[in-house]
Design an enzyme around this catalytic site. Structure first.
Site, PDB file in Angstrom:
ATOM      1  N   ARG A  63       0.886  -1.128  -0.157  1.00 15.75           N
ATOM      2  CA  ARG A  63       0.137  -0.110  -0.044  1.00 15.75           C
ATOM      3  C   ARG A  63       0.722   1.080  -0.159  1.00 15.75           C
ATOM      4  O   ARG A  63       2.076   1.225   0.423  1.00 15.75           O
ATOM      5  CB  ARG A  63      -0.872   0.092   1.169  1.00 15.75           C
ATOM      6  CG  ARG A  63      -0.075   0.163   2.727  1.00 15.75           C
ATOM      7  CD  ARG A  63      -0.998  -0.002   3.925  1.00 15.75           C
ATOM      8  NE  ARG A  63      -0.333   0.135   5.072  1.00 15.75           N
ATOM      9  CZ  ARG A  63      -0.562   0.577   6.258  1.00 15.75           C
ATOM     10  NH1 ARG A  63      -1.835   1.424   5.967  1.00 15.75           N
ATOM     11  NH2 ARG A  63       0.075   0.547   7.223  1.00 15.75           N
ATOM     12  N   THR A  93      11.544   3.197   9.386  1.00 17.45           N
ATOM     13  CA  THR A  93      11.290   2.594   8.163  1.00 17.45           C
ATOM     14  C   THR A  93      11.629   3.575   6.874  1.00 17.45           C
ATOM     15  O   THR A  93      11.141   4.796   6.888  1.00 17.45           O
ATOM     16  CB  THR A  93       9.905   2.246   8.277  1.00 17.45           C
ATOM     17  OG1 THR A  93       9.325   1.520   9.239  1.00 17.45           O
ATOM     18  CG2 THR A  93       9.390   1.778   6.803  1.00 17.45           C
ATOM     19  N   LYS A 117      14.837  -0.073   8.676  1.00 16.05           N
ATOM     20  CA  LYS A 117      13.972  -1.202   8.098  1.00 16.05           C
ATOM     21  C   LYS A 117      13.624  -0.598   6.729  1.00 16.05           C
ATOM     22  O   LYS A 117      12.942   0.367   6.494  1.00 16.05           O
ATOM     23  CB  LYS A 117      12.876  -1.200   9.116  1.00 16.05           C
ATOM     24  CG  LYS A 117      11.743  -2.461   8.606  1.00 16.05           C
ATOM     25  CD  LYS A 117      10.709  -2.589   9.530  1.00 16.05           C
ATOM     26  CE  LYS A 117       9.276  -2.768   8.921  1.00 16.05           C
ATOM     27  NZ  LYS A 117       8.451  -3.244   9.752  1.00 16.05           N
ATOM     28  N   LYS A 141      11.931  -1.347   3.174  1.00 13.42           N
ATOM     29  CA  LYS A 141      10.725  -1.840   2.557  1.00 13.42           C
ATOM     30  C   LYS A 141      11.000  -2.142   1.346  1.00 13.42           C
ATOM     31  O   LYS A 141      11.668  -1.562   0.430  1.00 13.42           O
ATOM     32  CB  LYS A 141       9.422  -0.939   2.418  1.00 13.42           C
ATOM     33  CG  LYS A 141       8.891  -0.554   3.837  1.00 13.42           C
ATOM     34  CD  LYS A 141       7.889  -1.678   4.402  1.00 13.42           C
ATOM     35  CE  LYS A 141       7.259  -1.223   5.506  1.00 13.42           C
ATOM     36  NZ  LYS A 141       6.538  -2.474   6.265  1.00 13.42           N
ATOM     37  N   ASP A 165      12.042  -5.796   4.889  1.00 12.00           N
ATOM     38  CA  ASP A 165      10.535  -6.131   5.302  1.00 12.00           C
ATOM     39  C   ASP A 165       9.988  -6.410   3.683  1.00 12.00           C
ATOM     40  O   ASP A 165       9.817  -5.240   3.002  1.00 12.00           O
ATOM     41  CB  ASP A 165       9.609  -5.045   6.178  1.00 12.00           C
ATOM     42  CG  ASP A 165       8.377  -5.443   5.972  1.00 12.00           C
ATOM     43  OD1 ASP A 165       7.932  -6.546   5.919  1.00 12.00           O
ATOM     44  OD2 ASP A 165       7.629  -4.689   7.031  1.00 12.00           O
ATOM     45  N   GLU A 181      11.779  -9.714   7.170  1.00 11.59           N
ATOM     46  CA  GLU A 181      10.574  -9.953   7.672  1.00 11.59           C
ATOM     47  C   GLU A 181       9.348 -10.145   6.854  1.00 11.59           C
ATOM     48  O   GLU A 181       9.514  -9.396   5.612  1.00 11.59           O
ATOM     49  CB  GLU A 181      10.005  -8.560   8.180  1.00 11.59           C
ATOM     50  CG  GLU A 181       8.740  -8.301   8.876  1.00 11.59           C
ATOM     51  CD  GLU A 181       8.528  -7.186   9.627  1.00 11.59           C
ATOM     52  OE1 GLU A 181       7.400  -6.607  10.043  1.00 11.59           O
ATOM     53  OE2 GLU A 181       9.552  -6.156   9.665  1.00 11.59           O
ATOM     54  N   ASP A 202       5.389 -11.712  10.626  1.00  8.12           N
ATOM     55  CA  ASP A 202       4.931 -10.595  10.920  1.00  8.12           C
ATOM     56  C   ASP A 202       3.386 -10.928  10.549  1.00  8.12           C
ATOM     57  O   ASP A 202       2.483 -11.302  11.330  1.00  8.12           O
ATOM     58  CB  ASP A 202       5.243  -9.236   9.872  1.00  8.12           C
ATOM     59  CG  ASP A 202       4.541  -8.088  10.343  1.00  8.12           C
ATOM     60  OD1 ASP A 202       3.677  -8.174  11.265  1.00  8.12           O
ATOM     61  OD2 ASP A 202       4.886  -7.132   9.622  1.00  8.12           O
ATOM     62  N   LYS A 228       2.261  -6.956  16.889  1.00  8.02           N
ATOM     63  CA  LYS A 228       1.406  -5.832  16.658  1.00  8.02           C
ATOM     64  C   LYS A 228       0.254  -5.869  17.333  1.00  8.02           C
ATOM     65  O   LYS A 228      -0.624  -6.803  17.210  1.00  8.02           O
ATOM     66  CB  LYS A 228       1.462  -5.468  15.032  1.00  8.02           C
ATOM     67  CG  LYS A 228       2.619  -5.339  14.436  1.00  8.02           C
ATOM     68  CD  LYS A 228       2.619  -5.139  12.881  1.00  8.02           C
ATOM     69  CE  LYS A 228       3.902  -4.824  12.255  1.00  8.02           C
ATOM     70  NZ  LYS A 228       3.558  -4.809  10.837  1.00  8.02           N
ATOM     71  N   CYS A 287       4.486  -2.049  14.674  1.00  8.91           N
ATOM     72  CA  CYS A 287       3.138  -0.835  14.869  1.00  8.91           C
ATOM     73  C   CYS A 287       2.755  -0.947  13.416  1.00  8.91           C
ATOM     74  O   CYS A 287       3.319  -1.333  12.358  1.00  8.91           O
ATOM     75  CB  CYS A 287       3.621   0.204  15.240  1.00  8.91           C
ATOM     76  SG  CYS A 287       4.735   1.260  14.459  1.00  8.91           S
ATOM     77  N   ASP A 319      10.265  -1.701  16.442  1.00 11.59           N
ATOM     78  CA  ASP A 319       9.863  -0.974  15.354  1.00 11.59           C
ATOM     79  C   ASP A 319       8.549  -0.258  15.525  1.00 11.59           C
ATOM     80  O   ASP A 319       7.594  -0.524  15.107  1.00 11.59           O
ATOM     81  CB  ASP A 319       9.423  -1.997  14.207  1.00 11.59           C
ATOM     82  CG  ASP A 319       9.063  -1.300  12.862  1.00 11.59           C
ATOM     83  OD1 ASP A 319       9.627  -0.211  12.496  1.00 11.59           O
ATOM     84  OD2 ASP A 319       8.355  -1.974  12.103  1.00 11.59           O
ATOM     85  N   ASP A 348       8.403   3.458  14.950  1.00 11.83           N
ATOM     86  CA  ASP A 348       8.514   4.810  14.530  1.00 11.83           C
ATOM     87  C   ASP A 348       7.378   5.490  13.960  1.00 11.83           C
ATOM     88  O   ASP A 348       7.487   6.526  13.369  1.00 11.83           O
ATOM     89  CB  ASP A 348       9.758   4.367  13.396  1.00 11.83           C
ATOM     90  CG  ASP A 348       9.030   3.465  12.355  1.00 11.83           C
ATOM     91  OD1 ASP A 348       8.058   2.935  12.334  1.00 11.83           O
ATOM     92  OD2 ASP A 348       9.752   3.646  11.195  1.00 11.83           O
TER      93      ASP A 348
END
Length: 363
Positions: A24, A135, A160, A162, A190, A218, A243, A267, A295, A320, A322
């Site tokens: 997304r 992130t 982290k 993406k 991730d 992840e 995750d 989470k 989160c 994580d 942030d």
């Protein structure tokens, strides 16, 4: 202290930069923030960021679940009877975990205020400060390099990244960032379910052969593909973290029994709140599997709740958290404070939150 009423509201907070993953893109945090109000007029705050592509929860579904189903069952209940309240939340309806999490967090906030104890101490009191990563959204390699260097300049020592949109580009992205930031910065990747199992193994082995020293990967494969996750875990040297697969206690039990991953990402919005997140942490500790506290795009209400559990439990060794750093404004008065890459947990009762600026009630 008994629950008198529950008020539902929202805040809209723009992000400093668009948040992009393999699943997304988000430009602003549209968070539901609730107030669980006791007969003493004390307020407990809870938070739910609707994340339909992960939890299946939309803003409308969160509001309806709390207003029409979960909330009415709690009116008149004694805050001291937290076990019964949490069971009532869990069994009020199937799924709707983000809505459950918002109510769960608010009740725990009230419980901490009732007993004059910060939640991190209630959960174990292991420490009162955490180090979080930052992130880096998935973008072109040069843009991710710029964002990574900016994060390091701001004091972050763990990034982290993406990935998961294109394997060839993913390798270019990670290689460029490692060269730019040097070897002292920890890199976590991730993939957000973006790879197939064999593709993930080939890609991760490539990272290993290139000496890019990735701390962990992840969720490389689809959330439902537990066998695929185990295949990846068994065929690479790099630590693999679940995750989206690690949704709640039941799923985590299955993952741990299969030895399908090396780490678990907890989470609150997946688990349905702090009560179930504690169960996950205890399961993982029993099996000797370390956890990360993660989160969604929570406001500082949800981040403070997650940080409180993370600080309370020794098995939660990575953070994580942030999301509040990514926001362009902070409407939450109280809660955790940030010093570069550290979160400082308040010693005030409950979450230590006293007000929400710009909160708009939803009738």
């Amino acid at each position: 202290m008994r629950i008198r009423e529950i008020k539902i509201g929202k805040v809209s907070i723009p992000l400093k930069k668009p948040f992009k993953t393999a699943l997304r893109q988000v430009n602003s945090a549209e968070d539901i923030i609730i107030k669980v109000i006791a007969d003493t007029d004390e307020i407990g705050y809870g938070n739910a960021p609707p994340t339909a592509v992960i939890t299946g929860d939309s803003q409308d579904s969160v509001i309806a679940a709390i207003r029409d189903t979960i909330g009415p069952k709690l009116i008149g209940m004694d805050v001291d009877n937290i076990e019964t309240i949490m069971t009532t939340i869990d069994t009020a309806m199937l799924h709707n975990n983000s809505a459950k999490a918002a109510v769960d967090i608010a009740v725990y906030d009230l419980f901490g205020k009732l007993h004059n104890i910060p939640l991190y101490k209630l959960f174990g009191g292991y420490c009162n400060r955490l180090t979080t990563d930052l992130t880096i959204s998935v973008n072109a390699p040069d843009e991710m390099v710029r964002d990574s260097l900016e994060a390091v300049k701001d004091g972050f020592t763990e990034l982290k990244l993406k990935v998961g949109t294109d394997v060839v580009l993913d390798i270019q992205r990670v290689k460029a960032i490692r060269q730019a930031v040097g070897n002292d910065v920890k890199l976590r990747l991730d993939a957000n379910q973006g790879w197939k199992p064999k593709e993930a193994v080939r890609t991760i082995r490539r990272f290993e052969d290139m000496g890019l020293t990735i701390e962990l990967i992840e969720q490389p494969v689809k959330a439902y593909d537990f066998e695929g996750l185990k295949y990846v875990t068994d065929h690479v040297e790099t630590a693999i973290m679940a995750d989206e697969s690690a949704f709640g206690p039941y799923e985590v039990f299955q993952l741990l029994a299969m030895r399908a991953c090396d780490l678990i990402n907890i989470k609150l919005m997946k688990a349905g709140g702090l009560h179930n997140a504690i169960k996950i942490a205890n399961l993982a500790e029993t099996m000797g599997v370390e956890c990360m506290m993660g989160c969604m795009l929570e406001s500082k209400v949800g981040i403070t709740a997650a940080a409180s559990l993370s600080a309370g439990k020794r098995i939660v060794t990575k953070s994580d958290l942030d999301a509040a750093v990514l926001l362009a404004a902070d409407p939450v008065i109280g809660g955790v404070s940030f010093v570069k890459n550290e979160l400082l947990i308040p010693d005030a009762p409950g979450l230590g939150i006293t007000a929400i600026e710009g909160w708009q009630e939803i009738k």
